[in-house]
Write an enzyme that holds these catalytic residues in place. Structure first.
Site, PDB file in Angstrom:
ATOM      1  CB  CYS A  61      -0.893  -0.038   1.243  1.00 48.05           C
ATOM      2  SG  CYS A  61      -1.726   1.517   1.576  1.00 48.05           S
ATOM      3  CD1 TRP A  94      -5.995  -3.920   5.356  1.00 46.06           C
ATOM      4  CD2 TRP A  94      -4.443  -4.828   4.006  1.00 46.06           C
ATOM      5  NE1 TRP A  94      -5.771  -3.051   4.308  1.00 46.06           N
ATOM      6  CE2 TRP A  94      -4.816  -3.587   3.474  1.00 46.06           C
ATOM      7  CE3 TRP A  94      -3.479  -5.577   3.335  1.00 46.06           C
ATOM      8  CZ2 TRP A  94      -4.267  -3.070   2.295  1.00 46.06           C
ATOM      9  CZ3 TRP A  94      -2.934  -5.065   2.169  1.00 46.06           C
ATOM     10  CH2 TRP A  94      -3.329  -3.830   1.660  1.00 46.06           C
ATOM     11  CB  THR A 128      -7.420   1.852   5.681  1.00 41.24           C
ATOM     12  OG1 THR A 128      -7.597   2.691   6.818  1.00 41.24           O
ATOM     13  CG2 THR A 128      -8.632   1.950   4.783  1.00 41.24           C
ATOM     14  CE1 TYR A 194      -5.739   3.181  -4.711  1.00 41.26           C
ATOM     15  CE2 TYR A 194      -3.988   4.818  -4.783  1.00 41.26           C
ATOM     16  CZ  TYR A 194      -4.448   3.566  -4.404  1.00 41.26           C
ATOM     17  OH  TYR A 194      -3.626   2.709  -3.734  1.00 41.26           O
TER      18      TYR A 194
HETATM   19  N1  LIG Z   1      -5.389   7.032   2.023  1.00 44.39           N
HETATM   20  C1  LIG Z   1      -6.148   5.920   2.298  1.00 44.39           C
HETATM   21  C2  LIG Z   1      -5.785   5.224   3.527  1.00 44.39           C
HETATM   22  C3  LIG Z   1      -5.028   4.031   3.230  1.00 44.39           C
HETATM   23  C4  LIG Z   1      -5.707   3.077   2.262  1.00 44.39           C
HETATM   24  O1  LIG Z   1      -6.638   3.353   1.513  1.00 44.39           O
HETATM   25  N2  LIG Z   1      -5.171   1.927   2.263  1.00 44.39           N
HETATM   26  C5  LIG Z   1      -5.693   0.886   1.432  1.00 44.39           C
HETATM   27  C6  LIG Z   1      -4.598   0.072   0.812  1.00 44.39           C
HETATM   28  S1  LIG Z   1      -3.634   0.944  -0.346  1.00 44.39           S
HETATM   29  C7  LIG Z   1      -6.481  -0.015   2.306  1.00 44.39           C
HETATM   30  O2  LIG Z   1      -6.123  -0.284   3.429  1.00 44.39           O
HETATM   31  N3  LIG Z   1      -7.576  -0.512   1.777  1.00 44.39           N
HETATM   32  C8  LIG Z   1      -8.399  -1.419   2.483  1.00 44.39           C
HETATM   33  C9  LIG Z   1      -9.790  -0.940   2.463  1.00 44.39           C
HETATM   34  O3  LIG Z   1     -10.013   0.125   1.870  1.00 44.39           O
HETATM   35  O4  LIG Z   1     -10.643  -1.639   3.028  1.00 44.39           O
HETATM   36  C10 LIG Z   1      -7.579   6.261   2.376  1.00 44.39           C
HETATM   37  O5  LIG Z   1      -7.889   7.279   1.855  1.00 44.39           O
HETATM   38  O6  LIG Z   1      -8.373   5.523   2.947  1.00 44.39           O
END
Ligand SMILES: N[C@@H](CCC(=O)N[C@@H](CS)C(=O)NCC(=O)O)C(=O)O
Length: 359
Positions: A61, A94, A128, A194
């Protein structure tokens, strides 16, 4: 309506927090976080305390990769331990599938969701990374990715290594400029890729694509005369840009359709990215195998076959970059590079050109 005034039905069944396509719509990141801070004065109930907190940060990530880099640059490995979930996650969370017995060795949990539920039973938003967990009760303290790294720089100073760089400038004008650069990098580049990848309509994609390349052209120009984003030394802004650039050709160019050109076709940005990649603390945290697995396997809405591509050839990351000609003091006055990565935190052989596969 939920607490942020947005419609819960916009969240898909599979529960992914921030990243999915909604047909016909522009991609909008869910930016509601657990914003508790760990500070010197412990104002939020969580004082800085070495050995107490665990950073959970999947290598795949980009937002988590930032935290891994900053922790390493500042030498906080002994103060804050690191837990690494595997590259993919299912609809719930995760998982610690790479750890012995499938459990995080410190928290004793199989899924990061458990730590979120300890903080808030039934936590309704995305599970996340990065997240910081209090090892006393196993509950998430914060998943506010932008604040996490700033606080590592400014609140954890007592535990920084000797020679740690000042990633957040003390000078208010410089800080304001860095914040403005980081804001643009976040909206247009970190999140911009994204926005392209999860665009739910042709119009949304076209607009996202234009925004992204406008920003990358701006960066190509800005970095032509500056070795780093803020001038002659590395700052937090470079960490934030690096984690997107290092994923660009491996995933964003194809998977997210960010394909006007490859990073390796933008001479300045490509040399800048290689310079950082070859700087201790940056490239040595990157796991290209996990990065590709994560994006191509998890995002089934845009890659339903879940096939992970073989390419690209990564050997170019180690080629000479020539950026030293711009001068600069990467670590600032009195600063030094971090020591080699500790053995238990090394990226697996074959996952990064710095660590060739064993013969
Ligand atoms: N910037 C991110 C935070 C981190 C993020 O999105 N991480 C992703 C992986 S790159 C994640 O944990 N995704 C799991 C999910 O969204 O359930 C956000 O806006 O939420």
């Amino acid at each position: 309506m939920n607490d942020a005034g947005t419609k819960d039905q916009e969240r898909p069944e599979h529960g992914r927090g921030g990243t999915y396509t909604v047909k016909g719509q522009e991609f909008v990141r869910d930016s509601r976080y657990i914003t508790t801070r760990i500070t010197r004065d412990g104002a939020d109930g969580y004082p800085v305390e070495p050995g107490r907190y665990r950073l959970i940060a999947a290598r795949a990530c980009p937002w988590a990769n930032r935290a891994i880099i900053v922790r390493r640059l500042l030498g906080l490995e002994d103060a804050i331990s690191l837990g690494l979930p595997g590259p993919t996650h299912d609809e719930r969370s995760w998982t610690f599938d790479l750890d012995p017995g499938g459990k995080d060795p410190v928290l004793g949990i199989e899924r990061l969701q458990e730590a979120y539920f300890r903080r808030e039973p039934g936590y309704p938003r995305g599970i996340t990374v990065p997240a910081i967990v209090d090892t006393r009760d196993g509950a998430v303290v914060t998943n506010d990715f932008a604040q996490i790294t700033l606080d590592l720089s400014t609140e954890w100073t007592a535990f920084h290594r000797d020679g740690a760089p000042r990633l957040v400038p003390d000078d208010p004008d410089e800080r304001a400029e860095m914040d403005s650069v980081m804001r643009r990098v976040y909206t247009e580049v970190n999140n911009g890729v994204y926005r392209c990848g999860f665009a739910g309509s042709q119009e949304a994609y076209d607009a996202a694509y234009a925004r992204l390349w406008t920003a990358l052209d701006w960066l190509e120009e800005r970095l032509a005369t500056r070795r780093y984003l803020m001038g002659d030394r590395i700052t937090e802004a470079d960490v934030r840009l690096f984690t997107t650039l290092v994923r660009f050709d491996a995933v964003y160019h194809g998977h997210f359709k960010c394909n006007r050109n490859k990073l390796s076709e933008m001479p300045v940005l490509w040399a800048y990215a290689r310079d950082l990649f070859q700087t201790p603390g940056f490239g040595d945290t990157v796991d290209f195998v996990q990065i590709k697995q994560h994006y191509y396997v998890v995002h089934t809405d845009i890659n339903p076959t879940q096939i992970v591509p073989q390419g690209p050839d990564l050997s170019g990351w180690l080629t000479e970059h020539g950026r030293d000609e711009l001068g600069g003091k990467p670590w600032g006055d009195g600063g030094t590079p971090p020591p080699p990565v500790r053995d238990d935190e090394r990226v697996a052989p074959g996952h990064n050109p710095l660590y060739p596969a064993e013969a």
